[in-house]
Design an enzyme around this catalytic site. Sequence first.
Site, short mmCIF file in Angstrom:
data_model
loop_
_atom_site.label_atom_id
_atom_site.label_comp_id
_atom_site.label_asym_id
_atom_site.label_seq_id
_atom_site.Cartn_x
_atom_site.Cartn_y
_atom_site.Cartn_z
N CYS A 142 2.01 -4.80 13.24
CA CYS A 142 0.55 -4.77 13.46
C CYS A 142 0.12 -5.74 14.55
CB CYS A 142 -0.17 -5.11 12.17
SG CYS A 142 0.23 -3.97 10.85
N HIS A 192 -7.22 -7.59 13.23
CA HIS A 192 -6.44 -6.42 12.84
C HIS A 192 -7.03 -5.90 11.53
CE1 HIS A 192 -3.39 -3.87 11.34
NE2 HIS A 192 -2.87 -4.74 10.49
N ASN A 228 -5.53 1.13 7.89
CA ASN A 228 -4.69 0.26 8.72
C ASN A 228 -3.88 1.12 9.69
OD1 ASN A 228 -2.69 -1.39 9.76
ND2 ASN A 228 -2.15 -2.35 7.82
N1 ACO Z 1 -4.40 2.69 -7.05
C1 ACO Z 1 -4.52 2.15 -8.28
N2 ACO Z 1 -3.78 1.09 -8.68
C2 ACO Z 1 -2.93 0.57 -7.79
C3 ACO Z 1 -2.75 1.09 -6.51
C4 ACO Z 1 -3.54 2.19 -6.15
N3 ACO Z 1 -3.47 2.77 -4.94
N4 ACO Z 1 -1.82 0.35 -5.87
C5 ACO Z 1 -1.42 -0.62 -6.71
N5 ACO Z 1 -2.09 -0.48 -7.89
C6 ACO Z 1 -1.98 -1.30 -9.10
C7 ACO Z 1 -0.67 -2.03 -9.18
O1 ACO Z 1 0.30 -1.22 -9.77
C8 ACO Z 1 -1.05 -3.20 -10.06
O2 ACO Z 1 -1.06 -2.76 -11.40
P1 ACO Z 1 -0.52 -3.73 -12.58
O3 ACO Z 1 -1.41 -4.93 -12.54
O4 ACO Z 1 -0.67 -2.87 -13.79
O5 ACO Z 1 0.90 -4.04 -12.20
C9 ACO Z 1 -2.49 -3.52 -9.67
O6 ACO Z 1 -2.96 -2.32 -9.01
C10 ACO Z 1 -2.63 -4.69 -8.72
O7 ACO Z 1 -1.66 -4.54 -7.69
P2 ACO Z 1 -1.53 -5.61 -6.53
O8 ACO Z 1 -0.44 -5.19 -5.62
O9 ACO Z 1 -1.50 -6.98 -7.09
O10 ACO Z 1 -2.97 -5.41 -5.83
P3 ACO Z 1 -3.62 -6.26 -4.70
O11 ACO Z 1 -4.95 -6.69 -5.14
O12 ACO Z 1 -2.66 -7.28 -4.14
O13 ACO Z 1 -3.86 -5.18 -3.57
C11 ACO Z 1 -2.93 -4.40 -1.52
C12 ACO Z 1 -2.78 -4.46 -3.03
C13 ACO Z 1 -4.20 -3.64 -1.21
C14 ACO Z 1 -1.72 -3.64 -0.96
C15 ACO Z 1 -3.01 -5.82 -0.93
O14 ACO Z 1 -1.99 -6.61 -1.45
C16 ACO Z 1 -2.93 -5.84 0.56
O15 ACO Z 1 -3.80 -5.37 1.26
N6 ACO Z 1 -1.87 -6.45 1.13
C17 ACO Z 1 -1.73 -6.54 2.56
C18 ACO Z 1 -1.20 -5.28 3.10
C19 ACO Z 1 -1.19 -5.35 4.60
O16 ACO Z 1 -2.06 -5.94 5.21
N7 ACO Z 1 -0.24 -4.76 5.26
C20 ACO Z 1 -0.34 -4.85 6.70
C21 ACO Z 1 0.82 -4.67 7.41
S1 ACO Z 1 1.21 -3.01 7.73
C22 ACO Z 1 2.31 -3.04 9.05
O17 ACO Z 1 2.56 -4.06 9.65
C23 ACO Z 1 2.99 -1.75 9.42
#
Ligand code: ACO
Length: 327
Positions: free
Chosen positions: A112, A251, A281
Amino acid sequence: MGVVVKGLGASLPEKILTNQDLEKMVDTSDEWITTRTGIKTRRISKKDEPSSKFAIEAGRMAIEDAGMKPSDIDVVIVATVTPDMMFPSTGCIVASELGMGETPAFDISAGCSGFLYAMNIADSFIRAGKYSTALIIGVEELSKITDWTDRSTCVLFGDGAGAAVLTRSEEEGILSIEIRSDGSKGELLYMPAGGSRMPASEYTVKNRLHYVKMNGREVFKYAVTKMPAISKEALEKAGVSVDQVDLFIPHQANQRITESTGERLGIDPSRVFSNIAKYGNTSAASIPIAWWEAYKEGKIKEGDIILLAAFGAGFTWGAAVVKWRRK
Ligand code: ACO
């Protein structure tokens, strides 16, 4: 002598995938995606639309916007983790399709942060006197390396391209660029198979190893600390205070990352640009698409100070401070 950003362009696939569409594909909800990420829709390319299609369109627009012709471009740099193929580079395809003859062209891979890495290379080439004008493009089709059965990643990504023309000037436009990496964190966000470490085989296909694997929580933690820190360094190098920043274009990874970064920097939310709700993203394409959109919406005026910051696979991160000079 300085380097200015003379033209911008962007190109997005027509197909829109909504959160409601995703509700029918995996166990998720519009409410979860909206509150955790801020994303409502994303653009998805068709099977027969490779990354180069959008890179070419965005590149052509940026050249036109700069009031130039393809023959004015001395070098093409494409940032992508989803090139048309491993080789030849998407850069070569773009240069050829835009009729640039034997102009040097290549791809870089910095997740990214790719657009800022490309900007750093182009800026250095121009400052060194090697080239006068560069076309830099961030393009991604993350939809094609997304596991559409994995709800933790498939709701996040989208496709598109953004481009900029950088050229030598008597004025100073790019005031600073800082980039960093930490390869020891590579496996927190990666695509395990398809390269020389794990070539494509029946096993890798069966085990879905040609898709993005991400530890979202860890990526989140690093992004919200590294982006503000490197932004502060870039501002200091540019001799610009946070209060002088007219627009912060981070980003677009997650609305919560954007807000947290803005808060940690002490930038008022009214000066933080976001279009993640529409496009999700788009990795290396996200900064140039957002920049182009802010420009089209009249949010950038002559002389404005723009702060750009990114974080992504590698890990890589970076920030740049740009003075908007079009005249
Ligand atoms: N729908 C419903 N529930 C979901 C989903 C979904 N799409 N995805 C995950 N969950 C659940 C999980 O299973 C978890 O359930 P549990 O508590 O029963 O285990 C719960 O939601 C919380 O999951 P987390 O992973 O802790 O959620 P978080 O609040 O951290 O959000 C997210 C996840 C959105 C992915 C966040 O961590 C994030 O944005 N991270 C950064 C990602 C990023 O910026 N990537 C960029 C780089 S991409 C590149 O370079 C190519």
